[in-house]
Design a protein around this motif. Structure first.
Motif, PDB file in Angstrom:
ATOM      1  N   LYS A 371       0.835  -1.209   0.000  1.00 34.19           N
ATOM      2  CA  LYS A 371       0.000   0.000   0.000  1.00 34.19           C
ATOM      3  C   LYS A 371       0.869   1.258   0.000  1.00 34.19           C
ATOM      4  O   LYS A 371       2.072   1.206   0.293  1.00 34.19           O
ATOM      5  CB  LYS A 371      -0.909   0.017   1.226  1.00 34.19           C
ATOM      6  N   GLU A 582      -6.017  -2.189  -9.097  1.00 35.73           N
ATOM      7  CA  GLU A 582      -4.949  -2.601  -8.188  1.00 35.73           C
ATOM      8  C   GLU A 582      -4.409  -1.406  -7.402  1.00 35.73           C
ATOM      9  O   GLU A 582      -4.136  -1.501  -6.210  1.00 35.73           O
ATOM     10  CB  GLU A 582      -3.829  -3.271  -8.992  1.00 35.73           C
ATOM     11  N   LYS A 585      -6.740  -0.404  -4.618  1.00 38.61           N
ATOM     12  CA  LYS A 585      -6.609  -1.299  -3.468  1.00 38.61           C
ATOM     13  C   LYS A 585      -5.400  -0.938  -2.613  1.00 38.61           C
ATOM     14  O   LYS A 585      -5.370  -1.215  -1.412  1.00 38.61           O
ATOM     15  CB  LYS A 585      -6.486  -2.749  -3.948  1.00 38.61           C
TER      16      LYS A 585
END
Length: 627
Positions: A371, A582, A585
């Motif tokens: 992340k 992606e 997320k």
């Protein structure tokens, strides 16, 4: 097993697919010279200068003079930063022609007027003019032609040239600001009182005052030559007239009349400087940038960090690739925001530590591949040069809590009446330009000049627009103790030409406009060439992304205007849904643009065939000519 083999075949063919990629603009080819810049007419000025027998420095100076005369991206009162490869010494030279804060420009002064940063427009935004002095220094020391020959295209344009739509429309959009300054109003609003007060596209735009100023420079050179002075001495006689003579007197008078601070002593004391560029080696390629009074070392820090990863294996603009570069850039920009400043003033910036491979490896280890890290802050480079960090207490006090308020992607300084992302991108094309030149003798020049862009405050009857670069200083040392405004000091600027050598010879010369995005786009361009085997034109047009997880260098006089926006990312519209999903997320907030390449201008040196490849982005008005 079949699926795995199919995937391997696709991946192995990936470089070939990139090499076959179609571009919207053709690559430029030449064997004698290459001239590329931000405006078509200015590129023609470079070509004309080469045809007169000039070298790459002469042509670069002619292009610089022409772009200064076209206003939209810069003017004669701005600043110039350059890298020059000298084939005689086989060394890269750095030219520091950044103006300085004038007498009286202190943090106390600006705080007393209610600012958290110096203003972004008007006479109080002005550093001393650097471009004129930088041009004459480069020409005198490394060019071959006279100042009169090099200024001829710009003087012809000042006498009247057909103004292009971009500049004309920018004048119209900014006319209310322009009306605040009498000399700007006189020059720009050619139809004062009418519904449209600015010129229209194709109208012959005349600048009598600027022509007179340029004529004075040529007259000073001619007079010196008649007295038996050398070519260099004659050019410096023109320099003295600009910074110590009647041009300087009118500039100072006009500045003071409108509330500016610049004095005759400020102009007389200022001079361009030659410096050693900073350099790091990336997989056998030497990459050169200007020193830490620019943001140039950000790119060097970035490639040091990224050298620790298999970027090619990740795949061009895959979610993992974008995430890795985003994190590396955030780490580098966090250091820029706290540690970069004018090296001629104390305290001394810890550049040895910041550019060390060991420090880069430590910073690379901080990347979370799951992340975005919204709390990235400056590192501690001091141990990597055997010192103790004197600012650890200050860093601890600051914290680095993310700014969680939801905001438009467009930075505050680019918002006008709810400005859209498209308007933001349009403004990124302006405010700065680039100049790239090379010749068969081996001279190479990369310049990123700026300052005095529209809406510009013109200094008296000189026709010269004053710089707006004071806004890149800070007033609060807790933001950056190295970049607090002081008289005589240079602000830490975004302007950042680039050059790379391979096997001891020029490999790439490249630059881009666009404020804080410059080294973001240049980093991706460089990797496009060296990791993904793109041609220079493909790399100049390729889809880039930008982070705004950094403190803005331009615009807005309040602290809230400049704060980082963690996780905000500008992507190209062509980004596949799979990559978008992606990235979401991973915690990113996505925005999109149709052209995100820069705009980048570049030259690649094809030593195998003895030729140049020129690349000029499809993003703006940038244009090149080769022979």
């Amino acid at each position: 097993m079949k699926k795995i083999l199919s995937l391997l075949l696709v991946l192995s063919a990936f470089p070939l697919l990139l090499q076959a990629q179609q571009t919207q603009k053709p690559a430029l080819h030449g064997k004698s010279w290459m001239a590329i810049t931000g405006k078509p007419l200015a590129a023609t000025a470079g070509a004309m200068t080469f045809q007169k027998g000039g070298n790459a420095v002469d042509a670069a100076c002619a292009m610089l003079a022409a772009t200064c005369t076209m206003w939209d991206v810069l003017s004669w009162g701005g600043e110039t930063q350059a890298l020059i490869y000298n084939p005689k010494t086989k060394k890269v030279i750095a030219i520091n022609a950044m103006g300085v804060a004038p007498t009286g420009a202190t943090a106390k002064f600006f705080k007393g007027k209610g600012y958290n940063f110096p203003p972004e427009n008007g006479p109080l935004a002005a550093t001393t003019p650097g471009t004129a002095g930088g041009l004459m220094h480069m020409l005198a020391n490394y060019g071959t032609l006279s100042l009169e020959q090099v200024l001829a295209p710009a003087m012809d344009m000042a006498a009247g040239y057909p103004i292009e739509a971009q500049t004309a429309n920018s004048i119209e959009r900014n006319k209310e600001l322009i009306k605040q300054w009498p000399y700007s109003k006189k020059v720009f609003l050619t139809h004062a009182g009418e519904k449209r007060e600015a010129p229209v596209a194709g109208e012959i735009f005349v600048q009598k005052d600027l022509l007179q100023t340029l004529t004075k420079l040529v007259e000073a050179e001619r007079a010196a030559l008649k007295q038996g002075k050398s070519r260099k001495e004659a050019i410096m006689a023109a320099y003295d007239r600009f910074y110590k003579g009647d041009i300087a007197e009118e500039f100072v008078r006009g500045s003071k009349e409108q509330g500016g601070l610049i004095t005759m002593q400020d102009l007389a004391k200022w001079k361009p400087l030659e410096e050693e560029p900073l350099m790091v080696n990336y997989k056998g390629i030497e990459v050169y940038k200007l020193q830490q009074w620019t943001q140039g070392p950000v790119l060097l820090q970035g490639i040091n960090i990224l050298e620790n990863f298999d970027l090619k294996g990740m795949g061009y603009n895959s979610a993992r690739y974008i995430h890795t570069l985003y994190q590396a850039m955030n780490l580098s920009f966090a250091d820029r925001d706290f540690y970069y400043g004018d090296s001629y003033f104390a305290p001394q910036e810890p550049m040895k530590g910041l550019l060390s491979k060991a420090y880069a490896k430590q910073r690379a280890s901080l990347i979370n591949f799951e992340k975005n890290d919204a709390n990235i802050g400056p590192g501690d480079p001091y141990p990597f040069e055997g010192k103790k960090n004197p600012y650890l207490k200050l860093l601890k006090q600051r914290g680095y809590e993310p700014d969680t308020a939801r905001r438009n992607f467009a930075p505050t300084h680019d918002q006008r009446n709810g400005s859209s992302l498209e308007e933001y991108q349009d403004r990124l094309w302006r405010g700065t330009t680039t100049v790239e030149a090379a010749d068969k003798e081996g001279w190479v020049v990369s310049i990123t000049p700026s300052g005095g862009w529209l809406p510009a405050c013109i200094a008296g009857n000189t026709g010269i627009g004053m710089s707006q670069r004071m806004q890149s200083f800070v007033l609060d040392p807790s933001l950056n103790p190295f970049n607090v405004v002081e008289p005589g000091k240079r602000p830490r600027v975004t302007l950042t030409p680039s050059m790379a050598l391979k096997d001891g010879k020029p490999f790439l010369s490249f630059a881009v406009q666009g404020g804080d995005t410059q080294d973001q786009n240049l980093l991706q361009f460089f990797l496009n060439v060296v990791e993904f085997d793109m041609t220079v034109q493909q790399a100049a047009e390729a889809a880039n992304f930008n982070t705004n997880q950094l403190w803005l260098s331009l615009g807005g006089s309040k602290t809230d205007d400049r704060k980082p926006k963690p996780g905000h990312i500008l992507l190209n519209e062509s980004t596949p849904d799979s990559v978008r999903n992606e990235l979401k997320k991973m915690g990113y907030t996505l925005s999109f643009g149709d052209r995100t390449s820069g705009p980048i201008n570049a030259i690649f040196f094809d030593w195998k065939h003895g030729s140049f490849w020129g690349g000029s982005s499809n993003h703006g008005e940038d244009y090149g000519i080769g022979w």
